[in-house]
Design a protein around this motif. Sequence first.
Motif, mmCIF file in Angstrom:
data_model
loop_
_atom_site.group_PDB
_atom_site.id
_atom_site.type_symbol
_atom_site.label_atom_id
_atom_site.label_comp_id
_atom_site.label_asym_id
_atom_site.label_seq_id
_atom_site.Cartn_x
_atom_site.Cartn_y
_atom_site.Cartn_z
ATOM 1 N N ASN A 204 62.015 9.616 -13.311
ATOM 2 C CA ASN A 204 63.053 9.511 -12.408
ATOM 3 C C ASN A 204 62.300 8.775 -10.893
ATOM 4 O OD1 ASN A 204 65.559 9.755 -11.683
ATOM 5 N ND2 ASN A 204 64.934 11.281 -10.262
ATOM 6 N N ARG A 205 61.104 9.528 -10.822
ATOM 7 C CA ARG A 205 60.093 8.950 -9.518
ATOM 8 C C ARG A 205 59.986 7.490 -9.643
ATOM 9 N NH1 ARG A 205 60.495 9.097 -5.015
ATOM 10 N NH2 ARG A 205 61.110 11.212 -5.308
ATOM 11 N N ASP A 206 59.536 7.056 -10.872
ATOM 12 C CA ASP A 206 59.154 5.619 -11.166
ATOM 13 C C ASP A 206 60.510 4.652 -10.977
ATOM 14 O OD1 ASP A 206 56.558 6.117 -11.842
ATOM 15 O OD2 ASP A 206 57.152 6.193 -14.101
ATOM 16 N N LEU A 207 61.615 5.247 -11.436
ATOM 17 C CA LEU A 207 62.852 4.484 -11.186
ATOM 18 C C LEU A 207 63.326 4.405 -9.499
ATOM 19 C CD1 LEU A 207 66.206 4.935 -10.713
ATOM 20 C CD2 LEU A 207 65.424 3.124 -12.190
ATOM 21 N N ILE A 208 63.036 5.271 -8.995
ATOM 22 C CA ILE A 208 63.570 5.255 -7.608
ATOM 23 C C ILE A 208 62.600 4.509 -6.731
ATOM 24 C CG2 ILE A 208 63.530 6.839 -5.373
ATOM 25 C CD1 ILE A 208 64.663 9.088 -6.907
ATOM 26 N N ASP A 209 61.380 4.536 -6.980
ATOM 27 C CA ASP A 209 60.199 3.673 -6.568
ATOM 28 C C ASP A 209 60.563 2.036 -7.030
ATOM 29 O OD1 ASP A 209 58.913 5.809 -5.318
ATOM 30 O OD2 ASP A 209 57.172 5.813 -6.770
ATOM 31 N N GLY A 210 60.849 2.132 -8.387
ATOM 32 C CA GLY A 210 61.141 0.691 -8.726
ATOM 33 C C GLY A 210 62.310 -0.194 -8.072
ATOM 34 N N ILE A 211 63.368 0.722 -7.662
ATOM 35 C CA ILE A 211 64.606 0.237 -7.029
ATOM 36 C C ILE A 211 64.244 -0.197 -5.729
ATOM 37 C CG2 ILE A 211 66.628 0.696 -6.146
ATOM 38 C CD1 ILE A 211 67.211 0.324 -8.949
ATOM 39 N N ARG A 213 61.220 -0.853 -4.526
ATOM 40 C CA ARG A 213 60.428 -2.123 -4.426
ATOM 41 C C ARG A 213 61.418 -3.509 -4.771
ATOM 42 N NH1 ARG A 213 55.357 -2.899 -8.363
ATOM 43 N NH2 ARG A 213 54.944 -4.890 -7.802
ATOM 44 N N HIS A 214 62.300 -3.441 -5.761
ATOM 45 C CA HIS A 214 62.832 -4.679 -6.307
ATOM 46 C C HIS A 214 64.293 -5.003 -6.083
ATOM 47 C CE1 HIS A 214 59.663 -5.470 -9.060
ATOM 48 N NE2 HIS A 214 59.689 -4.336 -9.352
ATOM 49 N N SER A 216 66.057 -3.546 -2.619
ATOM 50 C CA SER A 216 66.109 -3.029 -1.521
ATOM 51 C C SER A 216 67.432 -2.708 -0.937
ATOM 52 C CB SER A 216 65.125 -3.489 -0.463
ATOM 53 O OG SER A 216 65.564 -4.943 -0.300
ATOM 54 N N SER A 217 68.341 -3.548 -1.251
ATOM 55 C CA SER A 217 69.882 -3.476 -0.669
ATOM 56 C C SER A 217 70.531 -2.334 -1.301
ATOM 57 C CB SER A 217 70.720 -4.754 -1.211
ATOM 58 O OG SER A 217 70.651 -4.825 -2.466
ATOM 59 N N ILE A 218 70.120 -1.745 -2.508
ATOM 60 C CA ILE A 218 70.408 -0.437 -2.925
ATOM 61 C C ILE A 218 69.957 0.663 -2.353
ATOM 62 C CG2 ILE A 218 70.662 0.889 -5.181
ATOM 63 C CD1 ILE A 218 71.210 -1.576 -6.579
ATOM 64 N N GLN A 219 68.762 0.329 -2.410
ATOM 65 C CA GLN A 219 67.954 1.598 -1.672
ATOM 66 C C GLN A 219 68.315 1.606 -0.271
ATOM 67 O OE1 GLN A 219 64.438 1.322 0.514
ATOM 68 N NE2 GLN A 219 63.624 3.099 -0.034
ATOM 69 N N TYR A 247 69.061 -6.753 -14.791
ATOM 70 C CA TYR A 247 68.832 -8.113 -13.795
ATOM 71 C C TYR A 247 68.147 -7.508 -12.487
ATOM 72 C CZ TYR A 247 69.892 -12.498 -11.461
ATOM 73 O OH TYR A 247 69.668 -13.547 -10.652
ATOM 74 N N ALA A 248 68.502 -6.392 -12.075
ATOM 75 C CA ALA A 248 67.959 -5.787 -10.737
ATOM 76 C C ALA A 248 66.585 -5.297 -10.860
ATOM 77 C CB ALA A 248 68.809 -4.538 -10.104
ATOM 78 N N LEU A 249 66.208 -4.790 -12.075
ATOM 79 C CA LEU A 249 64.764 -3.978 -12.232
ATOM 80 C C LEU A 249 64.149 -4.446 -13.417
ATOM 81 C CD1 LEU A 249 62.920 -1.581 -11.041
ATOM 82 C CD2 LEU A 249 64.379 -0.200 -12.761
#
Lengths: 346, 346
Positions: A204-211, A213-214, A216-219, A247-249
């Motif tokens: 889960n941590r990787d997903l949150i970091d990945g979003i 990074r890739h 940022s609009s969602i973050q 597409y996003a990640l």
Amino acid sequence: MNREKTFAVIMAGGIGSRFWPFSTEENPKQFHDFLGTGKSLIRHTFDRLNRFVDADKILVITNKLYVDQVKEHIPQIPEENVIGEPTRRNTAPCIYLGARFIEGMDSDAQVIVAPADHLILEEDKFQSCIQLALDTAANENSFVTLGIEPSRPDTGYGYIEFEQNDSEVKKVIQFREKPDRSTAEAFLKAGNFYWNSGIFIWNNRDLIDGIARHVSSIQNALSSVDLKDFEALEAGYSACPDISIDYALMEKAEKVNVVRGNFSWSDLGTWGSVYQHLEKDAFGNAGTTAEFGNSSGNLVVDEENKKIVLESVQDLIVINTGKALLICHKDAEQEIKQIVARQSKS
Amino acid sequence: MNREKTFAVIMAGGIGSRFWPFSTEENPKQFHDFLGTGKSLIRHTFDRLNRFVDADKILVITNKLYVDQVKEHIPQIPEENVIGEPTRRNTAPCIYLGARFIEGMDSDAQVIVAPADHLILEEDKFQSCIQLALDTAANENSFVTLGIEPSRPDTGYGYIEFEQNDSEVKKVIQFREKPDRSTAEAFLKAGNFYWNSGIFIWNNRDLIDGIARHVSSIQNALSSVDLKDFEALEAGYSACPDISIDYALMEKAEKVNVVRGNFSWSDLGTWGSVYQHLEKDAFGNAGTTAEFGNSSGNLVVDEENKKIVLESVQDLIVINTGKALLICHKDAEQEIKQIVARQSKS
């Protein structure tokens, strides 16, 4: 895998407009028992995951319209695990929302993301694949997807190109959108392509970091929203782009693996794919209640338990519900989406 | 014609099994509004005759099962004019029974016999033909039938061969049963054949004498029965042969004329003949409630007012009722009778 740390997110927000009039906005595909098994697709999805994920660690993210239906179909899930999306977006915002909920429950979680409306047979094999994927994600901090060995040059699926090796776990080269027929044939010939099942596994941590990074609009839109404040969530969700997780990640991340899924799988994305999985008579007709005379290759789905007779017709899709009747040639089922569009206008 | 002396017999005992599931044994063809005109076929038949025959001189002979339905559809007729046949026979016993009722009302009557479930347009022309036929029967003591100028080599109709002359009244050479295609084509080429409309005109006394002479079994069974004694009538009717008036009398009698019917006529004997009379869209689809996409030549009849969509299908007959759904290729509609037979067994 560590059962304590394993969570699942069932994505159940779609409306399945290709299945009109059987599946409608009020009663979409995931709540139907498409294959006459006695259980809805979403219930099958829950049961399949619940073999190795505890019910209180399974989240369902659905459109807010369907929250009550989800609770009816899966009463085992705690009420707060059924999350209504304020508005229709694609898979990336949905998955990020799930990740934020899980973050609040366990900062060290591993997550399986699965669509609610797919068909999977051979559940033991499915479980083994998931376990391998969870271990891979844990060991490599990678994003893992399940790929299905293609049995035909299907143009209705996305494909995943991978680096050949002798392992069940491959490194992904790229994701390829639904191809045309000749491209699909080339993929099969090349031998290093899987169908994209849309089932994902990661930490889960990787997903949150990945979003972060890739995408940022969602973050930006969702990372600091109070999840209990529906109005704030609604505003944040509206600000999210309409974008798929592929597409996003997945297409952008560096460490992406695919685990070969050796179980039987279909996204049940079209009546044709549903038909493939139904029992048929000697003439290729499927449909429990119908009587067929000089007819072949037909699919009949009837919600009314009517006396249905087909005489001297071939390759029809016949869908009868209380409100509507669709008779469509199998070759034209991609037209059903346009039909639905016309209905909603009229 | 002498209106005082003119009677009509509407034959309404059929069940129209070729129209399953629209027409059923409980609710047969004559009680349906096939063409969406707002009136049932039997009601149209009554109204057409009532222009020149008084309501109290119109009899309806139907199966005993349908007596109440007839009264509902035609409340203008005196109750005693609706006669329930005790059992299913063909047209000859039915017509003789009607003749006996009329004999009791007027010993000098003229009679028009007409099926309840045909389509006739151009009612003024119809009336003129009937008047000519009544005059012919009166003057010649002949049995008169209305013939329809054939517009195509239809194999679904019986034909009447006549002696050519310049009059609208011809002498009948012989009746010909439903021909095969090449025979029908030869009939059209020969030019001295009409379709047999099944509409008959004669003096009632001539009919009673004719039956006595040519079908003594019917005369023996019914001539002395007390018409008010239903049990006696039932016994007599059961003893009658199952025989059509064409075969029993018209083919054997010496003086048989045919009057050219120049009105539009169909026996609505098949869905194909119903389809011919319905309004169609630019692609030849008929059916008020349906939506057609890339589809042509289809006939849709819906009793449920459902949303019906046909996509990329050709030449289908689609009949939806509350109990059943039939989807049949137009070329196979003769199979419908077998389907009904299978239904009643199961």
